[in-house]
Design a protein around this motif. Structure first.
Motif, PDB file in Angstrom:
ATOM      1  N   ARG A 114       0.824  -1.203   0.000  1.00 36.46           N
ATOM      2  CA  ARG A 114       0.000   0.000   0.000  1.00 36.46           C
ATOM      3  C   ARG A 114       0.862   1.259   0.000  1.00 36.46           C
ATOM      4  NH1 ARG A 114      -1.925   3.136   3.852  1.00 36.46           N
ATOM      5  NH2 ARG A 114      -1.050   1.784   5.454  1.00 36.46           N
ATOM      6  N   ARG A 115       1.896   1.262   0.833  1.00 38.46           N
ATOM      7  CA  ARG A 115       2.817   2.400   0.872  1.00 38.46           C
ATOM      8  C   ARG A 115       4.244   1.866   0.891  1.00 38.46           C
ATOM      9  NH1 ARG A 115       0.564   5.943   5.914  1.00 38.46           N
ATOM     10  NH2 ARG A 115       1.580   4.187   6.986  1.00 38.46           N
ATOM     11  N   THR A 116       5.139   2.537   0.167  1.00 41.22           N
ATOM     12  CA  THR A 116       6.547   2.167   0.156  1.00 41.22           C
ATOM     13  C   THR A 116       7.356   3.363   0.630  1.00 41.22           C
ATOM     14  OG1 THR A 116       6.157   0.700  -1.723  1.00 41.22           O
ATOM     15  CG2 THR A 116       8.433   1.267  -1.235  1.00 41.22           C
ATOM     16  N   ILE A 117       8.106   3.184   1.725  1.00 39.46           N
ATOM     17  CA  ILE A 117       8.795   4.298   2.377  1.00 39.46           C
ATOM     18  C   ILE A 117      10.234   3.902   2.655  1.00 39.46           C
ATOM     19  CG2 ILE A 117       8.785   5.863   4.353  1.00 39.46           C
ATOM     20  CD1 ILE A 117       5.773   4.894   4.704  1.00 39.46           C
ATOM     21  N   ALA A 118      11.170   4.668   2.142  1.00 42.06           N
ATOM     22  CA  ALA A 118      12.589   4.479   2.442  1.00 42.06           C
ATOM     23  C   ALA A 118      13.019   5.578   3.410  1.00 42.06           C
ATOM     24  CB  ALA A 118      13.426   4.526   1.170  1.00 42.06           C
ATOM     25  N   LEU A 119      13.441   5.193   4.592  1.00 42.91           N
ATOM     26  CA  LEU A 119      13.934   6.127   5.601  1.00 42.91           C
ATOM     27  C   LEU A 119      15.453   6.143   5.497  1.00 42.91           C
ATOM     28  CD1 LEU A 119      11.626   4.892   8.503  1.00 42.91           C
ATOM     29  CD2 LEU A 119      11.274   6.902   7.054  1.00 42.91           C
ATOM     30  N   ASP A 150       2.516  -1.689   4.591  1.00 43.73           N
ATOM     31  CA  ASP A 150       3.643  -0.777   4.407  1.00 43.73           C
ATOM     32  C   ASP A 150       4.920  -1.572   4.150  1.00 43.73           C
ATOM     33  OD1 ASP A 150       2.009   1.352   4.807  1.00 43.73           O
ATOM     34  OD2 ASP A 150       2.769   1.876   6.797  1.00 43.73           O
ATOM     35  N   LEU A 151       5.675  -1.151   3.174  1.00 45.96           N
ATOM     36  CA  LEU A 151       6.990  -1.715   2.883  1.00 45.96           C
ATOM     37  C   LEU A 151       8.009  -0.634   3.211  1.00 45.96           C
ATOM     38  CD1 LEU A 151       8.054  -4.411   1.704  1.00 45.96           C
ATOM     39  CD2 LEU A 151       8.230  -3.252  -0.485  1.00 45.96           C
ATOM     40  N   VAL A 152       8.880  -0.896   4.179  1.00 50.31           N
ATOM     41  CA  VAL A 152       9.749   0.136   4.743  1.00 50.31           C
ATOM     42  C   VAL A 152      11.191  -0.354   4.744  1.00 50.31           C
ATOM     43  CG1 VAL A 152      10.207   1.570   6.780  1.00 50.31           C
ATOM     44  CG2 VAL A 152       7.850   0.973   6.186  1.00 50.31           C
ATOM     45  N   ALA A 153      12.120   0.580   4.564  1.00 56.12           N
ATOM     46  CA  ALA A 153      13.543   0.286   4.707  1.00 56.12           C
ATOM     47  C   ALA A 153      14.193   1.388   5.524  1.00 56.12           C
ATOM     48  CB  ALA A 153      14.225   0.178   3.343  1.00 56.12           C
ATOM     49  N   VAL A 154      15.144   1.018   6.355  1.00 58.06           N
ATOM     50  CA  VAL A 154      15.983   1.979   7.076  1.00 58.06           C
ATOM     51  C   VAL A 154      17.383   1.838   6.504  1.00 58.06           C
ATOM     52  CG1 VAL A 154      16.948   2.649   9.295  1.00 58.06           C
ATOM     53  CG2 VAL A 154      14.576   1.880   9.154  1.00 58.06           C
ATOM     54  N   ILE A 155      17.881   2.915   5.906  1.00 55.66           N
ATOM     55  CA  ILE A 155      19.103   2.842   5.098  1.00 55.66           C
ATOM     56  C   ILE A 155      20.091   3.901   5.565  1.00 55.66           C
ATOM     57  CG2 ILE A 155      20.030   3.126   2.751  1.00 55.66           C
ATOM     58  CD1 ILE A 155      17.106   2.252   1.890  1.00 55.66           C
ATOM     59  N   ARG A 156      21.339   3.491   5.723  1.00 51.35           N
ATOM     60  CA  ARG A 156      22.416   4.427   6.058  1.00 51.35           C
ATOM     61  C   ARG A 156      23.279   4.650   4.822  1.00 51.35           C
ATOM     62  NH1 ARG A 156      25.726   1.477   9.721  1.00 51.35           N
ATOM     63  NH2 ARG A 156      24.628  -0.378   9.009  1.00 51.35           N
ATOM     64  N   GLN A 165      19.234  -3.521   5.060  1.00 50.46           N
ATOM     65  CA  GLN A 165      18.856  -2.273   4.422  1.00 50.46           C
ATOM     66  C   GLN A 165      17.917  -2.545   3.254  1.00 50.46           C
ATOM     67  OE1 GLN A 165      21.720   1.074   5.287  1.00 50.46           O
ATOM     68  NE2 GLN A 165      23.002  -0.304   4.114  1.00 50.46           N
ATOM     69  N   GLN A 166      17.241  -3.666   3.314  1.00 50.76           N
ATOM     70  CA  GLN A 166      16.265  -4.020   2.298  1.00 50.76           C
ATOM     71  C   GLN A 166      14.876  -3.614   2.768  1.00 50.76           C
ATOM     72  OE1 GLN A 166      16.891  -5.196  -0.660  1.00 50.76           O
ATOM     73  NE2 GLN A 166      19.070  -5.539  -0.409  1.00 50.76           N
ATOM     74  N   PHE A 167      13.949  -3.487   1.801  1.00 52.60           N
ATOM     75  CA  PHE A 167      12.573  -3.149   2.131  1.00 52.60           C
ATOM     76  C   PHE A 167      11.876  -4.370   2.726  1.00 52.60           C
ATOM     77  CE2 PHE A 167      13.799   0.050  -0.850  1.00 52.60           C
ATOM     78  CZ  PHE A 167      13.168   1.199  -0.378  1.00 52.60           C
ATOM     79  N   THR A 168      11.096  -4.126   3.770  1.00 56.40           N
ATOM     80  CA  THR A 168      10.486  -5.230   4.488  1.00 56.40           C
ATOM     81  C   THR A 168       9.244  -4.749   5.218  1.00 56.40           C
ATOM     82  OG1 THR A 168      10.874  -6.921   6.172  1.00 56.40           O
ATOM     83  CG2 THR A 168      11.892  -4.792   6.544  1.00 56.40           C
ATOM     84  N   SER A 169       8.396  -5.701   5.591  1.00 49.75           N
ATOM     85  CA  SER A 169       7.269  -5.423   6.477  1.00 49.75           C
ATOM     86  C   SER A 169       7.538  -5.968   7.870  1.00 49.75           C
ATOM     87  CB  SER A 169       5.993  -6.074   5.918  1.00 49.75           C
ATOM     88  OG  SER A 169       6.165  -7.485   5.823  1.00 49.75           O
ATOM     89  N   ASP A 170       8.693  -6.559   8.074  1.00 47.07           N
ATOM     90  CA  ASP A 170       9.056  -7.194   9.337  1.00 47.07           C
ATOM     91  C   ASP A 170       9.711  -6.158  10.253  1.00 47.07           C
ATOM     92  OD1 ASP A 170      10.053  -8.743  11.424  1.00 47.07           O
ATOM     93  OD2 ASP A 170      10.512 -10.437  10.113  1.00 47.07           O
ATOM     94  N   ILE A 173      13.408  -6.640  11.522  1.00 47.30           N
ATOM     95  CA  ILE A 173      14.511  -6.223  10.651  1.00 47.30           C
ATOM     96  C   ILE A 173      14.732  -4.720  10.772  1.00 47.30           C
ATOM     97  CG2 ILE A 173      15.313  -6.127   8.265  1.00 47.30           C
ATOM     98  CD1 ILE A 173      13.706  -8.605   7.676  1.00 47.30           C
ATOM     99  N   LEU A 174      13.642  -3.961  10.836  1.00 47.72           N
ATOM    100  CA  LEU A 174      13.764  -2.507  10.929  1.00 47.72           C
ATOM    101  C   LEU A 174      14.391  -2.086  12.255  1.00 47.72           C
ATOM    102  CD1 LEU A 174      10.324  -1.542   9.369  1.00 47.72           C
ATOM    103  CD2 LEU A 174      12.564  -1.519   8.262  1.00 47.72           C
ATOM    104  N   TYR A 175      13.988  -2.734  13.354  1.00 46.06           N
ATOM    105  CA  TYR A 175      14.599  -2.414  14.650  1.00 46.06           C
ATOM    106  C   TYR A 175      16.090  -2.718  14.629  1.00 46.06           C
ATOM    107  CZ  TYR A 175       9.921  -1.962  16.722  1.00 46.06           C
ATOM    108  OH  TYR A 175       8.655  -1.558  17.022  1.00 46.06           O
ATOM    109  N   ALA A 176      16.453  -3.843  14.022  1.00 44.64           N
ATOM    110  CA  ALA A 176      17.869  -4.195  13.937  1.00 44.64           C
ATOM    111  C   ALA A 176      18.636  -3.162  13.121  1.00 44.64           C
ATOM    112  CB  ALA A 176      18.022  -5.589  13.324  1.00 44.64           C
ATOM    113  N   ALA A 177      18.027  -2.673  12.041  1.00 43.96           N
ATOM    114  CA  ALA A 177      18.681  -1.658  11.216  1.00 43.96           C
ATOM    115  C   ALA A 177      18.785  -0.331  11.960  1.00 43.96           C
ATOM    116  CB  ALA A 177      17.908  -1.476   9.910  1.00 43.96           C
TER     117      ALA A 177
END
Length: 695
Positions: A114-119, A150-156, A165-170, A173-177
């Motif tokens: 539904r939404r794709t967000i790269a942080l 939502d498909l989200v990635a946290v990227i440095r 640093q991949q897009f995920t709904s999990d 993975i985001l907390y670990a990133a």
């Protein structure tokens, strides 16, 4: 009042792409063809609220100053199903029983996004002071704002583009990133935004070196973002990149940096071709530009001291030039001068909840490239209704999407693309199951990849032999995105007679064991390629490996199957093998069960405490979830206790009878073990395994 644009960059919308995914709804993707130019536009009122309900008669679109006839028009909303979280969950009262956490969400397909967000955290361009605030806001966003679909990635920008640093709904993975978001001492910003005054007068002047280094790092930041944008190309709809940075200079003492300008041009080109909007956030908030306690003014004249405020204000303004330009050129927002990063993130998300798609048929001259270089065409979108503001992409080069080079079909390119995809992709359908296991020699990940041989190209040979060639690439990423293990093999699969026909019916399993040197967050990614057809499939799974050496209660992964399954033991082998099972779908590698089936599950209980007679005191609760909602709570039951040779390594398990009328769909089985002899903080451990119910 909008901040003036320091630099307006021409947009090149004709980057060669190497993606082959076609979205479910092509009308939600920006298109530039000889028959249609289609752009997205966001309309807001004086308070910045989205405006919907407008018609095509309310818009005027101009190409190179000439009005165009709007032929395609629609409004796209992503608000459906959004549930706002007003506040963070309250902490339980002292002494209150804490409910076990729900299992992680099920992965979903591209059509469900539904939404794709790269942080994107520009750790190459953030000060030490800003990093902590950004990290806290990212955690709050994942906790409170992230929604199903939502498909989200946290990227440095200063890190490698690894699994975390991949897009995920999990959210795991985001907390670990997010935990890896830290100050980068090698970046182009120091501890604070402004270097303290009063340096050693005898020090060597490094201004030119520092400026060159800053430009290189700024170009590196945009290159990292472009990598993300290229990956977003394959996803449907309008995508958001939220860039946290406090330094993106374009102007230097000797003029504009051509290196930074070229990098920015390539990035905005990629954004507009991939339908990506950049929202840039300066996390410094309201910046104080006067003297501070860190400044030494002993060698400065009164006039020099008086000029500090103006000089730092100009430095602040210039450091934001690139952030302004990136947002402007892609139709996004530049958010600054606010200490509420959480509120800025909410504003970004709300801004992407609705937009207009406006299309027109361009003239033949638009794509006339006889001069050798495609012409840049300026776009203007206006709203006739007074008091409304419209944001849009500023233009495009006269190169059609149809002129883009076809996707590369060589082995290396196909595998690289599949490894980088956020979804299980391709024409080959795979199921990957990875388990955390604890051996006496240490932790390891056991993975089983199930695939269907009937999707492969087998060549018929004499004497009823059948031959296929497949490539398998498996990569294990660690919690910093680094590769900790990889295999790349080509197999000649030769099967004969009844064995071939049996395998065609029941499928095959490729088994991999990866020993681990330390606990942490890992992700396994596997690609299978049929050399005969050049078709590819991929799958991935996240595994959290605990530190069992601390002596706290832990569970291994859950092995789940039908109660009558008879899977072959794989041991330490690494080769494709046939499955011989009465129900080929009811194995630990597939986990597709029919209504009325009996599920058998097992796991290891690690580090259970024991009394003086070497007996543990454990209770086990089994919970069942569907679409994130608990459908069977179970009740805690005592685990039969008996003196054990090794109470720190016990076997747990059981059976569950599925109802004959149980609803089809995706489910998660969660096991909650409580150790009554352990300290309260370490009494509970959980594990989950997903499965599907299908007739």
């Amino acid at each position: 009042m909008p901040r003036p644009i320091a630099v307006i960059l021409p947009l090149a919308l004709a980057l060669a792409q190497n993606q082959s995914f076609q979205p479910q709804n092509p009308d939600t993707v920006i298109r530039i063809t000889v028959n249609l130019v289609q752009v997205d536009a966001v309309v807001t009122d004086a308070k910045g609220h989205l405006v919907n309900g407008l018609k095509k008669e309310d818009f005027v679109i101009l190409q190179d100053g000439k009005p165009q006839v709007i032929t395609n028009f629609s409004y796209v909303s992503t608000r459906e199903g959004v549930v706002r979280t007003a506040a963070a969950p309250k902490k339980p009262a002292p002494g209150a029983k804490i409910a076990p956490p729900p299992p992680p969400s099920m992965p979903f397909r591209a059509s469900q996004v539904r939404r794709t967000i790269a942080l994107v955290v520009d750790d190459l361009g953030l000060s030490f002071d800003s990093i902590a605030r950004v990290r806290g806001s990212l955690k709050k966003f994942v906790d409170q704002e992230m929604q199903p679909g939502d498909l989200v990635a946290v990227i440095r920008t200063g890190a490698g583009m690894g699994a975390l640093q991949q897009f995920t709904s999990d959210k795991r993975i985001l907390y670990a990133a997010i935990d890896k978001v830290k100050y980068n001492a090698l970046g182009r910003v120091g501890i604070s935004s402004f270097a303290p005054l009063g340096s050693d007068p005898g020090a060597i002047d490094t201004t030119n070196f520092d400026n060159e280094r800053e430009q290189i790092f700024a170009a590196g930041t945009m290159g990292a973002i472009r990598y993300v944008v290229d990956g977003l190309r394959e996803l449907p709809g309008r995508k958001s990149v939220v860039l946290f940075s406090e330094n993106m200079r374009i102007n230097y003492q000797d003029g504009m940096s051509q290196r930074v300008l070229d990098s920015m041009k390539l990035l905005t080109d990629a954004c507009n071709r991939a339908s990506v909007v950049i929202y840039s956030i300066d996390p410094r908030g309201l910046v104080y530009t006067g003297l501070t306690a860190a400044d030494n003014t002993s060698r400065m004249s009164p006039q020099q001291i008086a000029n500090v405020h103006a000089q730092r204000s100009q430095q602040l303004f210039e450091s934001q030039d690139g952030l302004v330009a990136l947002a402007h050129e892609t139709g996004g927002l530049f958010l600054h001068d606010s200490n509420d990063i959480d509120g800025q993130l909410r504003q970004v998300i709300q801004d992407g909840e609705g937009y207009y798609l406006i299309g027109y048929h361009p003239s033949a001259a638009t794509f006339d490239a006889r001069t050798g270089q495609p012409k840049f065409h300026n776009l203007q979108v206006r709203v006739k209704q007074a008091g409304l503001h419209v944001r849009y992409r500023s233009g495009f080069f006269g190169t059609s999407d149809r002129d883009v080079a076809p996707p590369a079909r060589d082995r290396r390119s196909q595998i690289a693309h599949a490894l980088g995809s956020p979804f299980g992709t391709g024409d080959l359908h795979l199921r990957l199951t990875s388990f955390f296991m604890q051996a006496k020699t240490g932790p390891y990940i056991k993975s089983m990849l199930y695939f269907e041989p009937k999707e492969l190209k087998f060549t018929d040979e004499p004497d009823d032999w059948h031959h296929a060639v497949i490539d398998t690439v498996a990569v294990t990423f660690g919690d910093s995105g680094q590769i900790v293990d990889s295999t790349d093999k080509t197999w000649n699969v030769r099967l004969k007679g009844d064995t071939y026909r049996d395998v065609m019916k029941k499928g095959m399993v490729y088994s991999i064991n990866v020993p681990l040197k330390k606990p942490g967050a890992y992700q396994m990614r596997v690609v299978l390629r049929d050399a005969g057809t050049e078709e590819v499939g991929s799958a991935s799974q996240f595994i959290q490996v605990p530190d069992v050496t601390k002596g706290h209660l832990e569970l291994s992964s859950i092995v789940l199957s039908s109660d009558h399954s008879k899977t072959q033991a794989t041991g330490e082998q690494e080769h494709p093998e046939g499955h011989v099972d009465e129900d080929p779908n009811g194995t630990p590698a597939v986990r597709i069960f029919k209504p009325g089936a009996v599920l058998a599950y097992g796991y290891w209980i690690l580090n259970a405490q024991a009394d003086s007679s070497r007996k543990a005191d454990l209770t086990v609760q089994t919970r069942l979830f569907r679409d994130g909602q608990e459908v069977y709570p179970g009740s805690p039951k005592p685990l039969p206790a008996a003196p054990a040779d090794d109470p720190t390594r016990l076997v747990g398990g059981g059976r569950m009878q599925l109802g004959a009328n149980i609803q089809h769909g995706d489910y998660v089985l969660q096991v909650v073990v409580t150790d009554k002899l352990a300290k309260e903080k370490y009494q509970v451990a959980t594990q989950s395994m997903d499965f599907e119910i299908r007739q």
